[in-house]
Each structure stands twice: as structure tokens, then as C-alpha cells.
Scaffold this motif. Structure first.
Motif, PDB file in Angstrom:
ATOM      1  N   UNK A  56       0.818  -1.215   0.000  1.00 61.97           N
ATOM      2  CA  UNK A  56       0.000   0.000   0.000  1.00 61.97           C
ATOM      3  C   UNK A  56       0.854   1.268   0.000  1.00 61.97           C
ATOM      4  N   UNK A  57       1.877   1.318   0.841  1.00 55.00           N
ATOM      5  CA  UNK A  57       2.710   2.524   0.913  1.00 55.00           C
ATOM      6  C   UNK A  57       3.414   2.835  -0.418  1.00 55.00           C
ATOM      7  N   UNK A  58       4.081   1.853  -1.072  1.00 59.59           N
ATOM      8  CA  UNK A  58       4.713   2.172  -2.369  1.00 59.59           C
ATOM      9  C   UNK A  58       3.719   2.675  -3.407  1.00 59.59           C
ATOM     10  N   UNK A  59       2.486   2.100  -3.402  1.00 57.07           N
ATOM     11  CA  UNK A  59       1.485   2.534  -4.374  1.00 57.07           C
ATOM     12  C   UNK A  59       0.929   3.910  -4.037  1.00 57.07           C
ATOM     13  N   UNK A  60       0.870   4.234  -2.744  1.00 61.34           N
ATOM     14  CA  UNK A  60       0.422   5.573  -2.343  1.00 61.34           C
ATOM     15  C   UNK A  60       1.409   6.629  -2.845  1.00 61.34           C
ATOM     16  N   UNK A  61       2.708   6.348  -2.690  1.00 61.77           N
ATOM     17  CA  UNK A  61       3.738   7.262  -3.217  1.00 61.77           C
ATOM     18  C   UNK A  61       3.557   7.428  -4.730  1.00 61.77           C
ATOM     19  N   UNK A  62       3.268   6.325  -5.420  1.00 62.82           N
ATOM     20  CA  UNK A  62       3.092   6.363  -6.879  1.00 62.82           C
ATOM     21  C   UNK A  62       1.930   7.264  -7.280  1.00 62.82           C
ATOM     22  N   UNK A 386     -11.236  -1.427  -9.000  1.00 62.58           N
ATOM     23  CA  UNK A 386     -10.216  -0.782  -8.159  1.00 62.58           C
ATOM     24  C   UNK A 386      -8.844  -1.466  -8.259  1.00 62.58           C
ATOM     25  N   UNK A 387      -8.754  -2.794  -8.089  1.00 65.04           N
ATOM     26  CA  UNK A 387      -7.431  -3.412  -8.204  1.00 65.04           C
ATOM     27  C   UNK A 387      -6.845  -3.331  -9.612  1.00 65.04           C
ATOM     28  N   UNK A 388      -7.688  -3.439 -10.639  1.00 68.48           N
ATOM     29  CA  UNK A 388      -7.168  -3.373 -12.009  1.00 68.48           C
ATOM     30  C   UNK A 388      -6.619  -1.981 -12.319  1.00 68.48           C
ATOM     31  N   UNK A 389      -7.269  -0.943 -11.790  1.00 66.42           N
ATOM     32  CA  UNK A 389      -6.733   0.414 -11.954  1.00 66.42           C
ATOM     33  C   UNK A 389      -5.415   0.565 -11.198  1.00 66.42           C
ATOM     34  N   UNK A 390      -5.296  -0.095 -10.041  1.00 66.93           N
ATOM     35  CA  UNK A 390      -4.036  -0.082  -9.300  1.00 66.93           C
ATOM     36  C   UNK A 390      -2.893  -0.645 -10.133  1.00 66.93           C
ATOM     37  N   UNK A 391      -3.173  -1.705 -10.882  1.00 64.86           N
ATOM     38  CA  UNK A 391      -2.161  -2.285 -11.782  1.00 64.86           C
ATOM     39  C   UNK A 391      -1.764  -1.269 -12.860  1.00 64.86           C
ATOM     40  N   UNK A 396       2.055   2.663 -15.244  1.00 67.26           N
ATOM     41  CA  UNK A 396       2.372   4.040 -15.645  1.00 67.26           C
ATOM     42  C   UNK A 396       3.681   4.488 -14.997  1.00 67.26           C
ATOM     43  N   UNK A 397       3.809   4.267 -13.690  1.00 65.29           N
ATOM     44  CA  UNK A 397       5.019   4.675 -12.957  1.00 65.29           C
ATOM     45  C   UNK A 397       6.241   3.890 -13.428  1.00 65.29           C
ATOM     46  N   UNK A 398       6.075   2.556 -13.569  1.00 65.78           N
ATOM     47  CA  UNK A 398       7.225   1.689 -13.821  1.00 65.78           C
ATOM     48  C   UNK A 398       7.618   1.528 -15.274  1.00 65.78           C
ATOM     49  N   UNK A 399       6.634   1.597 -16.172  1.00 69.19           N
ATOM     50  CA  UNK A 399       6.916   1.249 -17.566  1.00 69.19           C
ATOM     51  C   UNK A 399       6.699   2.401 -18.556  1.00 69.19           C
ATOM     52  N   UNK A 400       5.788   3.319 -18.240  1.00 71.91           N
ATOM     53  CA  UNK A 400       5.469   4.396 -19.189  1.00 71.91           C
ATOM     54  C   UNK A 400       6.308   5.637 -18.912  1.00 71.91           C
ATOM     55  N   UNK A 401       6.358   6.050 -17.662  1.00 69.28           N
ATOM     56  CA  UNK A 401       7.054   7.278 -17.283  1.00 69.28           C
ATOM     57  C   UNK A 401       8.558   7.029 -17.252  1.00 69.28           C
ATOM     58  N   UNK A 402       9.329   7.939 -17.829  1.00 70.65           N
ATOM     59  CA  UNK A 402      10.786   7.746 -17.820  1.00 70.65           C
ATOM     60  C   UNK A 402      11.315   7.926 -16.399  1.00 70.65           C
ATOM     61  N   UNK A 403      12.306   7.107 -16.060  1.00 66.25           N
ATOM     62  CA  UNK A 403      12.848   7.113 -14.696  1.00 66.25           C
ATOM     63  C   UNK A 403      13.441   8.478 -14.327  1.00 66.25           C
ATOM     64  N   UNK A 404      14.056   9.146 -15.288  1.00 68.39           N
ATOM     65  CA  UNK A 404      14.652  10.462 -15.019  1.00 68.39           C
ATOM     66  C   UNK A 404      13.584  11.508 -14.703  1.00 68.39           C
ATOM     67  N   UNK A 405      12.494  11.485 -15.476  1.00 70.19           N
ATOM     68  CA  UNK A 405      11.403  12.440 -15.239  1.00 70.19           C
ATOM     69  C   UNK A 405      10.756  12.183 -13.872  1.00 70.19           C
ATOM     70  N   UNK A 406      10.605  10.900 -13.530  1.00 64.94           N
ATOM     71  CA  UNK A 406      10.044  10.513 -12.233  1.00 64.94           C
ATOM     72  C   UNK A 406      10.944  11.016 -11.101  1.00 64.94           C
ATOM     73  N   UNK A 427      11.426   2.353  -7.475  1.00 64.57           N
ATOM     74  CA  UNK A 427      10.973   2.323  -8.874  1.00 64.57           C
ATOM     75  C   UNK A 427      10.834   0.902  -9.434  1.00 64.57           C
ATOM     76  N   UNK A 428      11.823   0.047  -9.191  1.00 64.80           N
ATOM     77  CA  UNK A 428      11.745  -1.323  -9.707  1.00 64.80           C
ATOM     78  C   UNK A 428      10.688  -2.126  -8.948  1.00 64.80           C
ATOM     79  N   UNK A 429      10.508  -1.798  -7.673  1.00 64.77           N
ATOM     80  CA  UNK A 429       9.508  -2.483  -6.838  1.00 64.77           C
ATOM     81  C   UNK A 429       8.093  -2.210  -7.368  1.00 64.77           C
ATOM     82  N   UNK A 430       7.812  -0.928  -7.659  1.00 60.03           N
ATOM     83  CA  UNK A 430       6.495  -0.564  -8.203  1.00 60.03           C
ATOM     84  C   UNK A 430       6.320  -1.125  -9.611  1.00 60.03           C
TER      85      UNK A 430
END
Length: 447
Positions: A56-62, A386-391, A396-406, A427-430
Motif C-alpha cells: 500500500x505505501x509504495x502505491x500511495x507514493x506512486x 479498483x485493483x485493475x486500476x491499481x495495476x 504508468x510509474x514503472x513502464x510508461x514514465x521515464x525514470x529520469x522524469x520521475x 521504482x523497480x519495486x512498483x
């Protein structure tokens, strides 16, 4: 749209109270304690705490990071990141808006019942016996009226805006909620039977630990923080750029977990106080009765058995429940309101009234066809969408958004984050662990 054109939280305390209020809902106050009681007491509690930290905490940060970067509603924020496929951004942002609206449409009915149970003892004390009975008796008329009252309360807050509505009322209501918890826990602990409930809550029964329990704890942690529906994304969009997101997310998660823990300290001892007073809390098969019966049958029976003091305690308990429901419903209505306000350029006040009415119409339809629609809407929105949107947010955080921009976005409030263990892992965890974990929660009931 620039942040200066939008509402913004005026203080970190205000944001934390609003975000914690969004997270603290009926799932914490009555869902979590009964889940704990049915799943080995402290064994479930410990695994829940672990899942809160690991999922929950890593996803909240995301979600907060996506929102603050976009400075917009879920559609606008996703569109700003998902530049290669804006159609998907609009699709998933709209789905989040619809999911939040669906949840609010059935949630408002439950919250209305809580208002009825809270007002009923007052009506009884002033001699309006028939009205007191009507308020706690299931019926379409009663369900619709109380739902209307609750939706009016929600719209009243949201139409006032971020600082003057959401922040102001969350900052008022959450301390009241904490105070009510404390008073009720102290009172229940003085009653005969309370220690049996405390023992069940705090002494682990490891026999209950299995895959189902772990998945239930994971699901409870995920849903308890209002993740997946875009509420935290919207609240994140009202944060100033100098806020340390991981630290603030941690504070919200701790408050949310604390409320769930204290709910257990209240509800489980109260159940065994009820048992000591002759109220049935176990079914014929020896299992704890369902959470719905607990709140609307067992605890009212307990309060009735305690005379005038019980009536006062009952009013306080249901006031606590209504506050928990209201702080969550405010966040759920804010999701579609922010979308309508920014995507369609309709003023906030008008957006809140329009969407409040639209969602209320759906609530009335559900109330009028309760047996057919209620469970279906609740299941579709919370167990599927709700869970599918969480995925999707994890992707979005892990695969779409560039790591540098994040990194640049998070660094604005936490300049030294690149050197921390958090940035090496998160980042790799999310990107990998969170989507797999959420899919496990989603898939487990079908296995």
C-alpha cells in the motif's frame, strides 16, 4: 493547467488530514476489525501491517507523484505522462472517475444507515418512538431519505473547494474522530468481557495463516488507503512542489493504519462486552457473525442493554462512523468533480452539484432495487475495477514514465532522494512487485 489556477492545500497538516480522511473509511472502522477477528486475530494484524508497508505505501507514493506531476485531475495527469497514447490516458482516467462515482453511489446508502442509527437514540430520548424505529428499519423510503442527507453533506464540503472545503472540514473532522475513538475505547475497556476481545485481537492464532489470509490482508491494506480510484492522485495534484512525497505518504499510511488498529481495540472488545451482556456474536457454526450484522445488530443491542449511558455511547459510536464515511466520500466525489471542472471547464460549485445529483440518482436506483443492484455495484467497483486500476497506475510509474522524469518530480520536495535506499528499491519495486501482488489479490477468489 498551472497549479496557480487550481485549488491547493494550504498546509501539510491539512493535506495529511484530508488524505488520511480519504483513507479512513468504513473499511477501517468496521471491515478491518471483523477481518482480524475472523482470521486469527494478531496473526492477521501482523500480516496486514506487513502488507501495508510492502504494497500500500509504495502505491500511495506512486499515485501522489502522478497527481503532483500532472497538477490536474486523473485524466489530465495521465495524459501529461502518457504522451505516446493519450487515448489510453483518457480511457483509464475516465474509468477511475466512474469507479469513484460507483463506490460513492453505494457507500452513500451505507453512510445513510449510520446517520439513522446515530439519530435514532436521540429521537427515542425526546419521545419520538415511531420515528426512532423508522430510522433503523430497512425500507426504500428511509434508505433514500438518509442517502439524500449524506450526499448533501458531501456536496456541501466539496463545492467549497480544496482549502476552504476539503482541507478545512478534514482538519476539523479527523481530530473529532480521534477523540471519539479514544473516549469509546476507554469506556469499553471498563466493561465486563472487554479483555476477552482484547486477547482475541492481540494474541495471534497462527492456525489461521494460509494463502487466503495473506491475500485478504493484502487486499485490506490496498483498499484501506483509497488506492486505485484516483482519489490520492487528485489530492496529490493539490500538493505544492516542495512537499516530500515519500515522507508525507508515510505519515498518511501510519495514520490510516493507526485508525484501523484502534478500530480493532474498540470493536473486538465491544463484541465480547455484547456477548457478556447476552448478545449473540457467534453463528451456530461457531464463526463470528458478518460485519454488517455486527454494526447494525450486535452493537445496537449492546448499547440498548446499557441503558441511558448506552444510548449516549451509541450516538457517539455512530457519529464516529459517519465522520469516517464522510471524509472518504468527500475524496470520492472530488475525483469526478475535478474531471468535470478541468476537462469541461465547468465551475467547481456547479460541477459538485451536477455530479452530486447524478450520483444520487444512481444511489436512489440502487436503494429502490437493493437486492439486485447493491452487491453487484459494490463487487464490480471494489473487487474488479479498483485493483485493475491499481495495476495500471503501477504500469504508468514503472513502464510508461521515464525514470529520469520521475526522479526529477520527487526530487523537488526531496533533493537528496537519489542517494537513498528508497530510490534504489522503489521504482523497480512498483514496476514489478506491485502489479504482481495486486493481480494476486484480484485473481485469488477465482482460483
Amino acid at each position: 493547467m498551472a497549479s496557480s489556477d487550481r485549488g491547493q492545500f494550504s498546509s501539510r497538516f491539512g493535506f495529511i488530514m484530508a488524505a488520511a480522511g480519504s483513507a479512513v473509511g468504513l473499511g477501517n472502522v468496521w471491515g478491518f476489525p471483523t477481518q482480524t477477528a475472523s482470521n486469527g486475530g494478531a496473526a492477521f494484524l501482523l500480516i496486514y501491517l506487513l502488507m501495508m508497508a510492502l504494497l500500500a505505501f509504495p502505491m500511495l507514493v506512486a499515485e501522489l507523484t502522478i497527481g503532483r506531476y500532472g497538477q490536474s485531475n486523473p485524466i489530465g495527469s495521465l495524459r501529461k505522462i502518457w504522451t505516446n497514447n493519450r487515448l489510453l490516458a483518457v480511457l483509464f482516467g475516465t474509468t477511475a472517475m466512474l469507479t469513484a462515482s460507483m463506490i460513492l453511489s453505494f457507500y452513500a446508502i451505507l453512510a445513510g444507515w449510520l446517520i439513522g442509527f446515530g439519530v435514532s437514540p436521540i429521537m427515542k430520548l425526546i419521545g419520538l418512538q415511531s420515528l426512532s424505529e423508522w430510522l433503523i428499519t430497512f425500507g426504500t423510503g428511509r434508505n433514500v431519505l438518509l442517502t439524500v442527507i449524506f450526499m448533501l453533506m458531501t456536496v456541501f464540503v466539496v463545492r467549497r473547494g480544496v482549502a476552504d472545503g476539503i482541507e478545512k472540514w478534514s482538519s476539523r473532522l479527523m481530530p473529532v474522530l480521534f477523540a471519539l475513538f479514544l473516549v469509546l475505547i476507554i469506556y469499553i475497556f471498563t466493561q465486563h468481557g472487554a479483555m476477552d476481545g482484547l486477547k482475541m485481537y492481540l494474541v495471534p492464532n497462527w492456525e489461521h495463516v494460509n494463502g487466503g489470509l495473506v491475500v485478504n490482508a493484502m487486499g485490506q491494506a490496498f483498499f484501506s488507503l483509497s488506492l486505485g480510484v484516483g482519489a490520492m492522485m487528485v489530492y496529490g495534484s493539490y500538493l505544492s512542489k516542495d512537499v516530500n512525497i515519500p515522507k508525507t505518504a508515510g505519515q498518511v499510511a501510519i495514520i490510516d493504519t493507526g485508525v484501523a488498529f484502534f478500530a480493532g481495540l474498540l470493536i473486538l472488545p465491544a463484541m465480547f462486552v455484547a456477548k457478556a451482556n447476552g448478545v449473540q456474536i457467534f453463528s451456530e457454526t461457531g464463526e463470528l457473525i458478518s460485519s454488517g450484522n455486527l454494526v447494525f445488530t450486535v452493537l445496537p443491542s449492546l448499547f440498548d442493554s446499557m441503558g441511558l449511558v448506552g444510548e449516549i455511547v451509541g450516538v457517539a459510536f455512530f457519529a464516529l462512523m459517519v465522520i469516517a464515511a464522510l471524509t472518504s466520500s468527500i475524496a470520492m466525489l472530488e475525483v469526478p468533480v475535478s474531471c468535470l471542472q478541468e476537462e469541461m471547464k465547468i465551475k467547481r460549485e456547479k460541477s459538485a452539484i451536477i455530479l452530486g445529483l447524478v450520483i444520487l440518482v444512481f444511489s436512489v436506483l440502487i436503494a429502490a432495487n437493493f437486492d439486485t443492484l447493491f452487491d453487484w455495484v459494490a463487487t464490480a467497483s471494489t473487487m474488479y475495477m479498483q485493483p485493475l486500476l491499481g495495476v495500471v497506475w503501477a504500469i504508468v510509474i514503472g513502464w510508461v514514465w521515464s525514470r529520469n522524469a520521475l526522479l526529477k518530480e520527487i526530487q523537488q520536495g526531496y533533493p537528496e532522494i537519489e542517494k537513498t535506499w528508497f530510490w534504489r528499491i522503489w521504482p523497480i519495486y512498483v514496476k514489478v512487485v506491485c502489479p504482481i501482488a495486486i493481480i494476486m489479490v484480484f485473481a485469488y477468489p477465482f482460483l
